[in-house]
Design a protein around this motif. Structure first.
Motif, PDB file in Angstrom:
ATOM      1  N   PRO B 151       0.799  -1.230   0.000  1.00 57.41           N
ATOM      2  CA  PRO B 151       0.000   0.000   0.000  1.00 57.41           C
ATOM      3  C   PRO B 151       0.833   1.282   0.000  1.00 57.41           C
ATOM      4  CG  PRO B 151      -0.985  -1.592   1.473  1.00 57.41           C
ATOM      5  CD  PRO B 151       0.295  -2.205   0.981  1.00 57.41           C
ATOM      6  N   THR B 152       1.946   1.282   0.713  1.00 58.92           N
ATOM      7  CA  THR B 152       2.751   2.514   0.748  1.00 58.92           C
ATOM      8  C   THR B 152       3.250   2.864  -0.644  1.00 58.92           C
ATOM      9  OG1 THR B 152       3.474   1.997   2.990  1.00 58.92           O
ATOM     10  CG2 THR B 152       4.742   3.642   1.791  1.00 58.92           C
ATOM     11  N   ILE B 153       3.875   1.911  -1.298  1.00 58.27           N
ATOM     12  CA  ILE B 153       4.408   2.169  -2.641  1.00 58.27           C
ATOM     13  C   ILE B 153       3.289   2.570  -3.593  1.00 58.27           C
ATOM     14  CG2 ILE B 153       5.505   1.123  -4.649  1.00 58.27           C
ATOM     15  CD1 ILE B 153       7.042  -0.696  -2.782  1.00 58.27           C
ATOM     16  N   THR B 154       2.246   1.763  -3.600  1.00 58.32           N
ATOM     17  CA  THR B 154       1.148   2.003  -4.540  1.00 58.32           C
ATOM     18  C   THR B 154       0.548   3.380  -4.334  1.00 58.32           C
ATOM     19  OG1 THR B 154       0.632  -0.304  -4.138  1.00 58.32           O
ATOM     20  CG2 THR B 154      -0.891   0.928  -5.492  1.00 58.32           C
ATOM     21  N   SER B 155       0.204   3.692  -3.094  1.00 56.70           N
ATOM     22  CA  SER B 155      -0.493   4.951  -2.871  1.00 56.70           C
ATOM     23  C   SER B 155       0.410   6.158  -3.016  1.00 56.70           C
ATOM     24  CB  SER B 155      -1.168   4.928  -1.505  1.00 56.70           C
ATOM     25  OG  SER B 155      -2.367   4.175  -1.597  1.00 56.70           O
ATOM     26  N   ARG B 156       1.701   6.005  -2.731  1.00 58.02           N
ATOM     27  CA  ARG B 156       2.588   7.153  -2.974  1.00 58.02           C
ATOM     28  C   ARG B 156       2.685   7.436  -4.459  1.00 58.02           C
ATOM     29  NH1 ARG B 156       7.681   6.598   1.222  1.00 58.02           N
ATOM     30  NH2 ARG B 156       6.415   6.940   3.083  1.00 58.02           N
ATOM     31  N   VAL B 157       2.885   6.373  -5.232  1.00 57.72           N
ATOM     32  CA  VAL B 157       3.028   6.550  -6.681  1.00 57.72           C
ATOM     33  C   VAL B 157       1.745   7.094  -7.296  1.00 57.72           C
ATOM     34  CG1 VAL B 157       3.257   5.258  -8.829  1.00 57.72           C
ATOM     35  CG2 VAL B 157       4.850   4.837  -6.952  1.00 57.72           C
ATOM     36  N   VAL B 158       0.645   6.398  -7.041  1.00 56.72           N
ATOM     37  CA  VAL B 158      -0.623   6.795  -7.652  1.00 56.72           C
ATOM     38  C   VAL B 158      -1.076   8.147  -7.100  1.00 56.72           C
ATOM     39  CG1 VAL B 158      -3.041   6.158  -7.940  1.00 56.72           C
ATOM     40  CG2 VAL B 158      -1.272   4.412  -8.090  1.00 56.72           C
TER      41      VAL B 158
END
Lengths: 316, 405, 299
Positions: B151-158
């Motif tokens: 979730p951290t990676i995904t939500s930071r990127v998106v």
């Protein structure tokens, strides 16, 4: 010959249990399955005390299994208790207290209302555990459970290996069975079954059935709590599903598959269900179809369960 | 059936401990990888994708002669989306089938339980589930690797992309459990960093799929972007209801992740112009040569391209093979160390690498957008690729934040 | 952070909430009526009720595919599910009468697993999207804001079905026996009525209503094999609150629980699911036979 065997087994239940389950890990495909059967068997045993012997069907027994698991788990993971007995004890206390409180409220009703009330309480506990994520780990489950070694006077036994843990659980379950046998053979046990057969008549005979039912409820909760605590040690994790209605459903199924109201029924049912699920799901993705059909066949043709039917044939 | 029975009895005969040397030595015994996954239940489609990806990887490795001359075999078990069952199946795979390694888990809570078992048995585990905790202390271990996004990676990127390209006034609807809460927290933080405004957040109980109670209020607040942080069937239901209230015309819609199975289920009307992040989409084969062989193998064997979870399992199996070859051993510690010493890999979608402290895989991500009706290509062409976001360790928490010194 | 509301905003928001709760409630009512009648008349706990609901949605999807008409599917799908219900009662549940009252519970539990798996084998693992008919695709301005036309349609259809059901129960002989049987089965049997025919019909009607609920709910959410599993538990809650065997109880409780869920979701979303069980626990403790139920039933 078969009759004699069944009769012998029924006459010496605890001894039979010890003999069978002493070698059980070497009979089933793998040892961890034996431990799973043992622990769920104890869970079903506790449930059976209330349902099969006292005649009260609860849809919320996951509550005591789950609380036993969380109690043990929290003691080890959060309180950092170093004692195995302390941890299991914490689970027992939690389950027992819940048994008293929930039992007090549920027993005010009978029949299907009792069942639905027990379901409601278990679901409430589930939601609390789900949302108190800081304490229970929430939906990710409670992790960080380190199993301390077994400390006996003069001996320290590590429980890391599958076999060591199995025999530790086996010893505790045997103790539980002895306690259950005592309960069932006592006058208290006789009244329980009287209540199951005809509640009003038991009242007419002058028994305080409210108190007796509550005692049975609490004993049942304690057995289930011990089972839950053992499972927490076994899995090193307490999933929040331990408190969910599907877990309550599982123990009902196991008890009925084996035969409610019989001493061995719960273990026979747990074995049948878990081994079947394990092996079937290895072969086919559609295992729920087969389990569902087998289950329906049982209800239609073997309503007393496997062990129950064997016993009934014996008596006829 | 016969082979399993043979293995069970020979294993019992050989006793449980004391013969690791025999197992480690070169033999024609296949290299077994266990994979618990939710073959039944609401995520069965994603699990089927994961299964296909793993099989394709095993096929590829075996076509080249296997690992150290040994055939690779992946054994799949249904974990029913339940942690207790996942743990039990892992035990079975380790004790009964004697697998050398484990991959899998689709649901975060199940992978935690699997991880506890692999840690106990000292077996290398590559998780293909999306979770923040699995690669952090106290859950992680030197033998716990994490291939999937979290979730951290995904939500930071998106979150960054959406804030910079779609709008800075958001409303977030999120499922009230670990994955949803984590995404919500990160999205909120990212929006703030981009100078945006969070008009409101709405948690909802996972699985309830009834959002209409919230929608009028959200509509009235007039956000520029509605963030859909609902998983699975809830995701489809939310899009349906948003459309039925006429909200799609009024705001942009985005979500942290797209899943190809739900794009198919919901269809192009539902997902038209919905932006999201993804780890893998088959049309990448037009841009990445190594992706072509992956897609072609899948089309040939299954008649469908590999999806997002298939990509994770494909990568995981290939990495286990690579690690074993490097270490010249199937011992879990040796392979884990080999992977840490040689962390860079590129099997089908560009450069990926394992970070040393937490065994976390870093990989490129893409921002994608749903195509509308009439614009889809064939049976699975549901997405337009909008932007690539190259891998960076800045996207995840730092080693220190995860509890490493 | 929910935004700031002045009084007029609050009123419109609440009105929107009430309508939403009404739709939810209507689905609950359809499910609860069948379950309650089956409970009250046959003392059968039908765990497969949720899978009939799910079948309604799946069959609806299939029929829309064949006939290209949602309206046709709306009529035929529940009938098909009702037929299945007749078959289930006749061949699977009837053999269990006279035995322990838990047996039908267990059987329908197993049946539910079988139906879910058969559906998955037939329609695959990826869920389906059931679309509302074109005519109902938009939103209507009801004064307090836009409200989806399809949801209004659900309210209207359910109301019509309820009226039809009421007429059936009040004005026909079969209906009379059903009403009498749910209040006093012994008396009805003493009057020489073949209860088995009645039970067959009741099970069929209850299943058809569940199927109708499924095809109505399908376009509002996602259609997948497990969609009935949580719904069945919620339906039990509604039945208990309303009183087992009571038709007015099922209606009132269904609407009430629909509003409870909707309003709780609005003010305290985290509590929405617990609230339903809290309400059930309170009702069971304070008024165990439910709002409209008869005391002594099912004990």
């Amino acid at each position: 010959m078969k009759r004699a065997a069944v009769r012998a087994v029924a006459a010496h239940p605890v001894l039979t249990f010890v003999l069978v389950f002493a070698i059980f890990p070497f009979v089933v495909p793998y040892k961890a399955l034996a431990t799973q059967v043992l622990i769920y068997g104890l869970f079903a045993l506790g449930f059976n005390l209330l349902y099969g012997y006292t005649g009260l069907l609860s849809f919320g027994h996951a509550a005591y299994w789950g609380l036993g698991a969380y109690g043990t788990g929290l003691a080890l993971a959060k309180l950092k208790l170093a004692s195995l007995w302390g941890a299991l004890g914490a689970g027992l206390v939690l389950a027992g207290v819940a048994g008293v409180l929930i039992g007090f409220f549920c027993l005010r009703r009978r029949g299907i209302y009792f069942a639905m009330l027990s379901l409601a309480f278990a679901q409430l506990l589930y939601f609390i555990a789900f949302h108190l994520a800081d304490v229970t780990g929430g939906d990710d489950g409670l992790r960080g459970i380190q199993v301390p070694p077994l400390r006996l006077p003069g001996l320290t036994v590590p429980l890391e290996s599958s076999l060591a843990f199995y025999y530790f659980a086996f010893a505790l379950v045997t103790l539980a069975l002895l306690v259950l046998k005592r309960i069932l053979d006592s006058p208290f046990g006789a009244v329980l079954q009287a209540i199951r057969e005809n509640s009003d008549r038991a009242v007419a005979c002058g028994y305080d059935i409210r108190k007796i039912k509550l005692l049975s409820f609490v004993f049942s909760a304690l057995f289930c709590g011990l089972a839950g605590g053992l499972d927490a040690l076994r899995l090193a994790v307490v999933p929040v599903e331990s408190l969910y209605w599907t877990t309550s459903g599982q123990v009902v199924i196991m008890t009925l598959l084996g035969g409610a109201g019989t001493f061995f029924g719960p273990f026979v049912g747990a074995t049948a269900f878990l081994v079947l699920e394990d092996r079937l799901s290895t072969f086919t993705e559609s295992w729920p179809l087969f389990i569902g059909l087998i289950f329906m066949a049982f209800v239609l043709f073997l309503p007393k369960g496997i062990w129950g039917t064997l016993l009934a044939r014996l008596r006829s | 059936m016969n082979r399993r029975h043979f293995l069970a009895t020979s294993a019992a005969a050989a006793a449980t401990v004391g013969f690791p040397a025999i197992l480690k030595a070169q033999s024609k015994e296949p290299l077994r990888i266990g994979c618990p996954l939710p073959l039944t239940g609401p995520f069965a489609a994603l699990a089927a994708d994961m299964q296909r990806g793993a099989v394709l990887a095993a096929d590829e490795v075996n076509a080249k002669g296997g690992v150290m001359g040994r055939k690779v075999e992946v054994l799949f078990r249904d974990d029913q989306l339940k942690p207790a069952i996942g743990a039990q199946r892992t035990k079975e795979l380790i004790e009964n089938e004697r697998v050398q390694f484990v991959i899998g888990g689709l649901a975060a809570h199940v992978q935690m339980a699997i991880n506890e078992q692999t840690k106990k048995s000292k077996v290398l585990y590559i998780s293909t589930s999306q979770s923040d905790e699995i690669s952090a202390k106290p859950d992680t271990s030197p033998l716990t690797f994490h291939e999937a996004l979290n979730p951290t990676i995904t939500s930071r990127v998106v979150g960054n992309w959406v804030a910079q390209n779609l709008g800075k006034k958001w409303w977030i609807i999120y499922a009230d459990y670990a994955w949803g809460k984590q995404n919500n927290a990160v999205l909120t933080e990212v929006l703030k960093k981009n100078g945006g405004t969070l008009l409101g957040t709405t948690p909802y109980p996972l699985g309830s799929a009834e959002f209409s109670a919230h929608l009028p209020r959200i509509q009235a607040a007039k956000p520029e972007v509605l963030m859909n942080v609902a998983p699975g069937a809830d995701n489809v239901a939310l899009h349906k209801q948003v459309i039925s209230y006429g909200m799609k015309k009024e705001m942009k819609i985005a979500q942290p992740l797209h899943w190809i199975s739900y794009l198919k289920e919901g269809g192009p009307e539902l997902y038209q112009d919905v932006y999201g992040g993804i780890n893998w989409y088959w049309e990448l084969q037009d841009q990445i040569p190594t992706a072509k062989k992956f897609v072609e193998a899948s089309m040939k064997k299954y008649g469908m391209p590999p999806g997002d979870y298939g990509a994770y399992s494909y990568s995981a199996v290939l990495e286990l093979a690579r690690g074993a070859e490097l270490a010249k051993s199937t011992d879990s510690d040796a392979v884990a160390n080999a992977l840490r010493k040689n962390p860079t890999y590129d099997h089908f979608k560009g450069k990926q690498w394992w970070r040393t402290c937490d065994n976390k895989s870093f990989q490129d991500m893409w921002i994608v957008r749903g195509r509308g009706p009439g614009q889809t290509k064939g049976d699975w062409g549901y997405l337009d690729i909008v932007a690539k976001v190259p891998a960076s360790e800045e996207h995840d928490r730092t080693c220190a934040e995860k509890g490493f010194a | 952070m929910g935004g700031h509301f002045g009084a007029p905003h609050l009123i419109t928001a609440l009105t929107a909430q009430l309508f939403t709760g009404l739709v939810l409630g209507m689905i609950f009512v359809l499910l609860a009526i069948g379950l309650s009648l089956i409970f009250g008349l046959m003392t059968v706990v039908n765990f497969s009720h949720g899978s009939f609901y799910m079948l309604g949605a799946y069959l609806g999807f299939a029929l829309v595919g064949y006939t290209k008409s949602f309206w046709l599917a709306l009529i035929v799908a529940p009938l098909l599910v009702g037929l299945l219900g007749l078959g289930v009662e006749r061949f699977l549940i009837r053999p269990l009468y006279g035995r322990s009252i838990d047996d039908p519970l267990l059987l329908t539990f197993g049946l539910s697993a079988v139906i879910i798996e058969v559906v998955r084998l037939t329609w695959g693992k990826i869920g389906l999207s059931l679309d509302p008919p074109q005519a109902l695709g938009g939103a209507v301005n009801l004064g307090f804001g836009m409200f989806p036309a399809y949801r209004l349609f659900v309210i209207v259809v359910t109301a019509l079905v309820l009226v039809g059901l009421w007429l059936f129960l009040e004005r026909t002989n079969v209906g009379l026996v059903i009403r009498g049987g749910s209040r006093d089965p012994l008396m009805v049997r003493a009057l020489g009525v073949d209860l088995r025919r009645i039970w067959l019909i009741v099970f069929g009607i209850g299943s058809a209503l569940a199927g109708l609920a499924g095809i109505l709910a399908g376009p509002m959410r996602s259609v997948y094999a497990e969609m009935g599993v949580t719904t069945v538990i919620e339906s039990f809650v509604v039945v208990v609150v309303g009183g087992m065997g009571s038709l007015p109880g099922a209606i009132v409780a269904g609407l009430l629980i629909g509003q409870v869920v909707s309003v709780t979701t609005f003010f305290a979303p985290k509590l929405a699911e617990i609230n339903v069980f809290l309400v059930m626990a309170l009702v069971l403790l304070l008024r165990p036979s439910g709002l409209f139920g008869e005391a002594g039933l099912m004990e």
